[in-house]
Design an enzyme around this catalytic site. Structure first.
Site, short mmCIF file in Angstrom:
data_model
loop_
_atom_site.label_atom_id
_atom_site.label_comp_id
_atom_site.label_asym_id
_atom_site.label_seq_id
_atom_site.Cartn_x
_atom_site.Cartn_y
_atom_site.Cartn_z
N SER A 396 0.83 -1.20 0.00
CA SER A 396 0.00 0.00 0.00
C SER A 396 0.86 1.25 0.00
CB SER A 396 -0.92 -0.01 1.23
OG SER A 396 -1.76 1.13 1.24
N ALA A 397 1.92 1.25 0.82
CA ALA A 397 2.83 2.40 0.85
C ALA A 397 3.55 2.55 -0.48
CB ALA A 397 3.85 2.23 1.98
N TRP A 399 2.53 1.61 -3.36
CA TRP A 399 1.51 2.04 -4.33
C TRP A 399 1.28 3.55 -4.24
CZ3 TRP A 399 -3.82 3.50 -3.38
CH2 TRP A 399 -4.62 3.52 -4.53
N HIS A 400 1.36 4.10 -3.04
CA HIS A 400 1.14 5.53 -2.86
C HIS A 400 2.33 6.37 -3.33
CE1 HIS A 400 -2.29 4.44 -0.26
NE2 HIS A 400 -2.70 5.67 -0.47
N GLY A 401 3.53 5.85 -3.24
CA GLY A 401 4.70 6.61 -3.64
C GLY A 401 5.87 6.38 -2.72
#
Length: 549
Positions: A396-397, A399-401
């Site tokens: 998730s992290a 995926w966010h950047g």
């Protein structure tokens, strides 16, 4: 120059809002009349695919002038289509996951290196949505090649057995109601929607005896690409199946989402901007008392959520209006419109545990993480481990950047979730039994306050992004959330909950006795079943007596 550039520049100076934010708001509002136009199209799936592709191209090339970005998204989608078509087995989704996340990472790194403000719209946002679509598509194609006995119920529902045409695929990729900021959804849902298979199971009250319930697999297998819905159902009729299509009207629920979004727009304009998280970096905040600093973060985090509520509600309302949000009927035959819901605001703001938080915030992304990361890492027959949890939050992290704040947020959340399981398993049951039932409202309130405060303080890193700024604000608040997490970890690791477990043994027995008494009263299996239940109840009563002694 982008279309209406002068108009959005003037509007920006009037409303004191970034021009690109106003463009996004304009596109989301324009999707409502676009939904009405979409519904008026002839019942031919190909026309629907072309409509979405054209709408997306006009937005990227006209309103934002993102010519290169649009071609990047198109190229990424075509590469995934080629991989899924040519590569068989488990390597296809693995290659797709690696390729799409790698491509997205390049966009994130470019944005971070050139310090592009989040007030400016670029292709990385839509690319995040596209990654969830393309990776789930690849896994669904792979699941379509496997035996249905090896699939979970969700995987069996979403698998793709008939590979789509390039037009259908791109229609899914650039669906006009979700290509910009979501919601993301499964290809199987899109296919059922465009072929009207989604509406082939009307409520029982409207079905005739010769109109059987058809599953989406049945309707899909009866139709071929490019075939109109009318011809597809004529073919079913010739084979002895007559599908009745009932398309419920989503106008009212769609307009409710629009009005609710407008309410949050008013909240954002009236007071939401008065409590920015960035204010915590100033001297005035540092000179406040600890309690004032503590509660300001809660308030600033609450106001920071307004922008998410606005865009997610607007996008969901358009999807409901066009019909994609339809999710069957409840027990009373009332249509459900939560297929593509991305936020349950009431559930989120009243959540008193981490599970409720996760299930009500960014729901489609959480479904993607659960079904295509978390559960895919769990071997068959095994329970999820801490590694599965940690890898999911890391994904998730990623995926966010690559801002440090994302990793601080999600790694802390992984620790919190792991801890939450212990708390929920060893502490919460106390308040579900007769002896402690009167304290359950107090337990819920304390749980709500603690979880809301923890999430708000962890969100500081998600908003401020930088390592230096995040640690500065956390230190001003004495790292209270992380200290609390560490304390509870030590509490359970040292076995200080043994006295609680002793109490729980007695209480668990009592609750099982009550359950078995109800089973004994309501059992419909006859005397034999009641006798078995009674024997089990007597045995538990005996065990409980020994424990109490």
């Amino acid at each position: 120059m982008p279309l209406f550039d002068t108009f959005f520049t003037l509007l920006s100076s009037t409303l004191q809002a970034p021009p690109d934010h106003l463009r996004i708001l304009f596109i989301l509002l324009a999707s409502y009349p676009a939904a009405l136009l979409y519904k008026s199209l002839p019942p031919n799936p190909n026309l629907k695919h072309l409509f979405s592709i054209t709408f997306a191209a006009l937005v990227y090339l006209g309103l934002f002038n993102l010519v290169r970005g649009f071609y990047e998204l198109l190229a990424s989608a075509l590469v995934v289509y080629l991989i899924s078509y040519t590569v068989s087995g488990k390597w296809a989704p693995i290659l797709v996951f690696a390729f799409t996340m790698g491509h997205l990472s390049i966009s994130h790194i470019y944005r971070q290196l050139y310090r592009i403000s989040y007030d400016r719209f670029d292709i990385s946002g839509p690319q995040m949505i596209l990654v969830t679509k393309l990776t789930s598509f690849a896994f669904n194609v792979y699941d379509g090649q496997r035996s249905i006995k090896t699939l979970s119920e969700y995987q069996a529902k979403k698998r793709i057995q008939r590979f789509p045409s390039i037009l259908e695929y791109l229609g899914y990729v650039f669906f006009f109601g979700g290509f910009l900021i979501g919601p993301a959804f499964e290809f199987a849902d899109y296919r059922d929607f465009t072929t009207l298979a989604l509406f082939s199971n009307p409520p029982a009250s409207s079905r005739s005896s010769d109109s059987p319930i058809l599953s989406s697999d049945e309707t899909q297998s009866q139709m071929t690409d490019g075939q109109s819905d009318e011809k597809g159902y004529q073919k079913m009729k010739q084979e002895g199946k007559e599908a009745k299509i009932v398309i419920p009207n989503g106008f009212v629920p769609g307009m409710k989402k629009l009005l609710f979004a407008c309410f949050w727009v008013v909240c954002l304009i009236s007071f939401g901007r008065k409590y920015p998280m960035e204010w915590t970096l100033g001297e005035e905040y540092a000179n406040m008392s600890f309690l004032a600093r503590f509660f300001y973060i809660n308030l600033a985090s609450f106001c920071a959520r307004f922008q998410y509520y606005i865009v997610w509600l607007l996008a969901e309302g358009a999807c409901i209006l066009v019909g994609l949000g339809f999710n069957g009927y409840d027990d009373k035959g009332k249509p459900l419109w939560d297929r593509v819901s991305n936020i349950d605001i009431v559930a989120y703001e009243t959540a008193n545990n981490l599970k409720s938080f996760a299930e009500s915030w960014n729901m489609n992304t959480n479904k993607w993480l659960k079904n295509y990361v978390y559960l895919r890492l769990v071997p068959p027959g095994k329970k999820p481990s801490f590694f599965s949890t940690f890898a999911t939050f890391a994904t998730s992290a990623f995926w966010h950047g690559f801002y440090p704040g994302y990793y601080l947020m999600f790694m802390s959340s992984a620790l919190l979730q792991s801890l939450h399981r212990n708390v929920r398993r060893k502490i919460r049951p106390i308040f579900l039994h007769t002896r402690y039932a009167s304290y359950k409202p107090l337990y819920d309130f304390v749980g709500w306050f603690i979880m809301q405060s923890m999430i708000s303080h962890l969100a500081v890193s998600f908003v401020l992004l930088s390592l230096r700024n995040t640690l500065y604000v956390w230190r001003l608040n004495y790292l209270i959330c992380h200290v609390a997490i560490l304390f509870l970890y030590v509490f359970f690791m040292m076995g200080l909950d043994k006295q609680l477990r002793i109490l729980l043994k007695v209480e668990e027995k009592k609750e099982k006795v009550l359950i078995l008494e109800n089973l004994e009263q309501e059992a419909l299996e006859g005397k034999k079943r009641r006798k078995i239940v009674g024997e089990e109840k007597d045995l538990l009563v005996s065990e409980m007596g020994l424990i109490e002694k």
